[in-house]
Design a protein around this motif. Structure first.
Motif, PDB file in Angstrom:
ATOM      1  N   LEU A 169       0.843  -1.195   0.000  1.00  0.00           N
ATOM      2  CA  LEU A 169       0.000   0.000   0.000  1.00  0.00           C
ATOM      3  C   LEU A 169       0.876   1.242   0.000  1.00  0.00           C
ATOM      4  O   LEU A 169       0.559   2.246  -0.631  1.00  0.00           O
ATOM      5  CB  LEU A 169      -0.919   0.007   1.219  1.00  0.00           C
ATOM      6  N   GLU A 171       3.936   1.353  -1.236  1.00  0.00           N
ATOM      7  CA  GLU A 171       4.496   1.436  -2.584  1.00  0.00           C
ATOM      8  C   GLU A 171       3.462   1.977  -3.567  1.00  0.00           C
ATOM      9  O   GLU A 171       3.784   2.775  -4.448  1.00  0.00           O
ATOM     10  CB  GLU A 171       4.980   0.059  -3.044  1.00  0.00           C
ATOM     11  N   ALA A 172       2.215   1.535  -3.394  1.00  0.00           N
ATOM     12  CA  ALA A 172       1.156   2.016  -4.284  1.00  0.00           C
ATOM     13  C   ALA A 172       1.022   3.530  -4.161  1.00  0.00           C
ATOM     14  O   ALA A 172       0.879   4.239  -5.162  1.00  0.00           O
ATOM     15  CB  ALA A 172      -0.165   1.337  -3.955  1.00  0.00           C
ATOM     16  N   ALA A 173       1.094   4.039  -2.932  1.00  0.00           N
ATOM     17  CA  ALA A 173       0.976   5.479  -2.721  1.00  0.00           C
ATOM     18  C   ALA A 173       2.149   6.212  -3.376  1.00  0.00           C
ATOM     19  O   ALA A 173       1.971   7.240  -4.038  1.00  0.00           O
ATOM     20  CB  ALA A 173       0.915   5.795  -1.235  1.00  0.00           C
ATOM     21  N   GLU A 174       3.352   5.651  -3.238  1.00  0.00           N
ATOM     22  CA  GLU A 174       4.517   6.264  -3.886  1.00  0.00           C
ATOM     23  C   GLU A 174       4.335   6.236  -5.393  1.00  0.00           C
ATOM     24  O   GLU A 174       4.615   7.213  -6.090  1.00  0.00           O
ATOM     25  CB  GLU A 174       5.791   5.484  -3.529  1.00  0.00           C
ATOM     26  N   ASP A 175       3.839   5.123  -5.876  1.00  0.00           N
ATOM     27  CA  ASP A 175       3.621   4.953  -7.304  1.00  0.00           C
ATOM     28  C   ASP A 175       2.663   6.017  -7.828  1.00  0.00           C
ATOM     29  O   ASP A 175       2.784   6.477  -8.954  1.00  0.00           O
ATOM     30  CB  ASP A 175       3.035   3.559  -7.537  1.00  0.00           C
ATOM     31  N   LEU A 176       1.705   6.399  -6.978  1.00  0.00           N
ATOM     32  CA  LEU A 176       0.694   7.364  -7.405  1.00  0.00           C
ATOM     33  C   LEU A 176       1.109   8.796  -7.101  1.00  0.00           C
ATOM     34  O   LEU A 176       0.294   9.701  -7.137  1.00  0.00           O
ATOM     35  CB  LEU A 176      -0.643   7.034  -6.742  1.00  0.00           C
ATOM     36  N   GLY A 177       2.382   8.994  -6.775  1.00  0.00           N
ATOM     37  CA  GLY A 177       2.902  10.356  -6.686  1.00  0.00           C
ATOM     38  C   GLY A 177       3.128  10.906  -5.298  1.00  0.00           C
ATOM     39  O   GLY A 177       3.407  12.089  -5.141  1.00  0.00           O
ATOM     40  N   CYS A 178       2.984  10.092  -4.256  1.00  0.00           N
ATOM     41  CA  CYS A 178       3.169  10.592  -2.888  1.00  0.00           C
ATOM     42  C   CYS A 178       4.644  10.597  -2.494  1.00  0.00           C
ATOM     43  O   CYS A 178       5.309   9.573  -2.641  1.00  0.00           O
ATOM     44  CB  CYS A 178       2.435   9.713  -1.888  1.00  0.00           C
ATOM     45  N   ASN A 179       5.116  11.732  -1.950  1.00  0.00           N
ATOM     46  CA  ASN A 179       6.433  11.696  -1.321  1.00  0.00           C
ATOM     47  C   ASN A 179       6.254  11.157   0.099  1.00  0.00           C
ATOM     48  O   ASN A 179       5.129  10.849   0.510  1.00  0.00           O
ATOM     49  CB  ASN A 179       7.085  13.085  -1.338  1.00  0.00           C
ATOM     50  N   GLN A 182       3.504  12.660   2.261  1.00  0.00           N
ATOM     51  CA  GLN A 182       2.160  12.393   1.733  1.00  0.00           C
ATOM     52  C   GLN A 182       1.756  10.941   1.946  1.00  0.00           C
ATOM     53  O   GLN A 182       0.595  10.661   2.233  1.00  0.00           O
ATOM     54  CB  GLN A 182       2.108  12.757   0.246  1.00  0.00           C
ATOM     55  N   ARG A 186      -1.627  10.346   3.894  1.00  0.00           N
ATOM     56  CA  ARG A 186      -2.763   9.833   3.131  1.00  0.00           C
ATOM     57  C   ARG A 186      -2.999   8.344   3.314  1.00  0.00           C
ATOM     58  O   ARG A 186      -4.091   7.861   3.038  1.00  0.00           O
ATOM     59  CB  ARG A 186      -2.548  10.110   1.634  1.00  0.00           C
TER      60      ARG A 186
END
Lengths: 274, 373
Positions: A169, A171-179, A182, A186
């Motif tokens: 999850l 990694e998914a957030a990083e993948d979707l642009g979160c530093n 974030q 989030r």
């Protein structure tokens, strides 16, 4: 068959609960509604509760502060532990539990020894040529006592929730642009919510009814906490009926708080926040 | 056909001294559907994670549009990923999941709404905006995961075994669906799977990997018809692989007999691996056959029979619609185009003998591979 067995096995505790929880509860209710002298039915004790509103207020305030401080101190620790290797996790978990293996009274007394006017900390300060600090008998000392004693109850539920957050999850957030920040705001924090809520409940409930900490670390100059007030009614003021009424109020409050927490928790899970 | 988008240069990866990737050189074209295919532990997922930015290679470079992106973190890459078992956010509903990337990018609300609606239509999930993730079926979660990645309009979509958790029927449907979505969106898909059928049916290009190395790159037809070594021949479909000697161009000798074939360019008398696909073999009456053998087992497979025939101690798998009973003596003929010749490799002798063949064997090993991933 299975059902019967489970009734049989849980029987002893159900009986225990009946005798030592439900019946005493009824007794407390009975006391709260009767007069201390005559034993006649009265609302006088309930009316007198108004006098204790400031006490209740301070108790709640201290407990909220303690829970908040525990959360701020405990969250990073729980997060840190949850992200170590399995072996390190076990060791750190044990270390967090370690203080709980020692008597609560002993630990509080030890803090009194540290914080006293002629205590270890002040002796050390004097040794360095510094003036003594007034530590014992301050709200700070009481809150310190609460935080110290209840911090493990915050860390452990937080840890057990954080450790279960699936790394994919993140990694998914990083993948979707979160530093990093974030990802935390989030994903990690919202997913920690159940741990935060149960941590707050686990700290708040014992803190609000505590009495020993405030006596040893608060001392005579400090306003009473609700736990002390109850003890006083039973032991020295000789009015167990009023004490019973106070206990009922405290219990009601704890129920309401846990209720709010649970409601909050299930909302969170329900994904109402779109 | 189209321009190059990503290039991997001499990529190596080591974990705890173990070499996972060993000199990967590969490029991906724009709008291409490329599949990394191989057994578990072959390095395909590692390659994908390096492209996604979740791993830093031990050595080598990743170029995106000609620029090295080794040091660009995942969140700054124009690449999105569909994770194994989806990794949807359990605390958000379908809309919240799909809008996640757009909200992070701080797009205006109307645009977010509009784009989420658009992508929900593309993946066929319109009307599911406010459903909870755990109330969705596997196939629906899969669609949400794809939508969540695609809504950000990435140049490249990485898919890590996205269909592995679905049942067979749904997997077939989703294969067509994915191909359709890829063509509709016109972006590059890099797809990782251990399922050869999935790879062959969806991809423009298939990259077969094993032991951290690329074994073969090519169009699905080429990979199937012209495998480069015994590993590829065995991994993609079924193959009978025999020792042979290339006498000269178009002449190969095996089983003590010279056959005509369509391959050339080998050294005279070079020892080679000979591949014969089980479905290319025709039965003839024993007297007319190039080779004569005895049927040792017959399994009904629905479309065909799997028949194991013993030719002088070497067992072949033959797939045919003609029934031949156990113990029967049969003959076979081999046409030149049924014979494929490969250079000897480290894999020679490891595959292509059906002496220990059993019908359940394939399924068992496939399940075991699923567990490992």
């Amino acid at each position: 068959m299975k059902k019967n067995k489970s009734i049989l096995l849980s029987g002893p505790y159900i009986l225990w609960m009946l005798i030592f929880t439900l019946i005493p509860l009824g007794v407390v209710g009975y006391y709260a509604l009767t007069d201390v002298e005559t034993g006649a039915f009265t609302f006088a004790n309930i009316k007198d509760l108004g006098l204790f509103l400031p006490t209740l207020g301070i108790s709640v305030w201290y407990s909220i502060l303690s829970a908040a401080i525990c959360l701020v101190l405990g969250y990073p620790v729980a997060y840190f532990i949850a992200h170590r290797s399995a072996v390190t996790q076990k060791i750190l978990y044990m270390l967090v539990m370690l203080p709980m293996c020692m008597s609560f009274l002993l630990r509080t007394l030890a803090w009194a020894g540290l914080l006293e006017t002629n205590g270890i900390i002040n002796q050390f300060l004097n040794l360095l040529g510094l003036p003594s600090l007034k530590m014992i008998g301050t709200p700070g000392a009481v809150i310190l006592g609460m935080v110290y004693n209840y911090l493990p109850y915050m860390i452990l539920p937080l840890y057990s929730i954080i450790v279960k957050i699936d790394n994919r999850l993140i990694e998914a957030a990083e993948d979707l642009g979160c530093n990093g920040m974030q990802v935390f705001g989030r994903v990690v924090l919202p997913l920690s919510m159940p741990g935060i809520l149960s941590g707050i409940t686990m700290v708040f409930v014992p803190a609000v009814s505590t009495f020993y900490i405030s006596q040893k670390l608060g001392g005579a100059d400090m306003p009473l906490l609700i736990g002390d007030a109850i003890e006083k009614q039973f032991k020295t003021a000789g009015n167990p009926n009023l004490g019973a009424a106070l206990s009922l109020v405290l219990m009601l409050m704890v129920f309401i708080c846990t209720g709010i927490m649970n409601r909050f928790g299930s909302d969170e899970e329900g994904g109402v926040v779109a | 056909m189209s321009k190059e988008l990503i290039r991997l240069q001499d990529l190596t990866m080591e974990f705890d001294g173990e070499r996972i990737l060993d000199g990967i050189n590969l490029y991906f074209n724009d709008h291409e559907f490329l599949t990394l295919l191989g057994p578990s532990g072959c390095g395909k997922t590692t390659t994908l994670r390096i492209i996604g930015g979740f791993l830093t290679p031990t050595s080598g470079r990743v170029l995106f549009d000609g620029k090295c992106i080794n040091d660009v973190p995942a969140y700054e890459r124009q690449i999105n990923t569909v994770f194994q078992r989806y990794a949807l956010f359990p605390h958000l509903d379908v809309f919240g999941n799909i809008a996640f990337g757009l909200k992070v990018a701080k797009l205006p609300k109307e645009e977010i709404n509009q784009r989420v609606q658009e992508i929900l239509t593309v993946v066929g999930m319109k009307g599911y905006e406010h459903r909870r993730i755990d109330s969705l079926s596997g196939g629906q979660q899969q669609r949400v995961a794809i939508a969540r990645a695609l809504v950000n309009r990435p140049k490249v979509l990485l898919l890590d075994e996205p269909l592995a958790a679905l049942d067979l029927r749904l997997r077939k449907d989703m294969q067509n669906e994915l191909k359709r979505i890829q063509q509709a969106m016109g972006i590059t898909f890099i797809y990782v799977t251990h399922d050869q059928e999935e790879a062959l049916s969806m991809s423009d290009t298939v990259v077969v990997m094993d032991k951290g190395r690329i074994q073969q790159i090519g169009r699905p037809e080429d990979i199937y018809n012209e495998p480069k070594n015994a590993f590829v021949a065995d991994f993609i479909g079924e193959s009978n692989i025999l020792d042979g000697v290339m006498l000269s161009d178009y002449k190969v000798k095996f089983f003590g007999r010279v056959f005509d074939c369509v391959d050339a360019g080998f050294a005279p008398n070079e020892p080679v691996d000979v591949v014969i696909r089980p479905e290319d073999i025709d039965f003839v009456p024993a007297g007319e056959g190039h080779l004569v053998g005895t049927v040792t087992s017959v399994t009904f497979k629905g479309l065909n029979y799997d028949i194991i025939v013993d030719f002088r101690g070497f067992k072949w798998l033959i797939q045919t619609t003609d029934y031949h009973g156990e113990g029967e003596t049969v003959g076979i003929r081999l046409n030149p185009e049924d014979i494929h010749i490969m250079h000897k490799s480290e894999y020679s002798g490891m595959f292509g003998d059906y002496s220990s063949y059993s019908a359940e064997y394939d399924e068992l090993t496939e399940d075991a591979a699923d567990e490992e991933e």
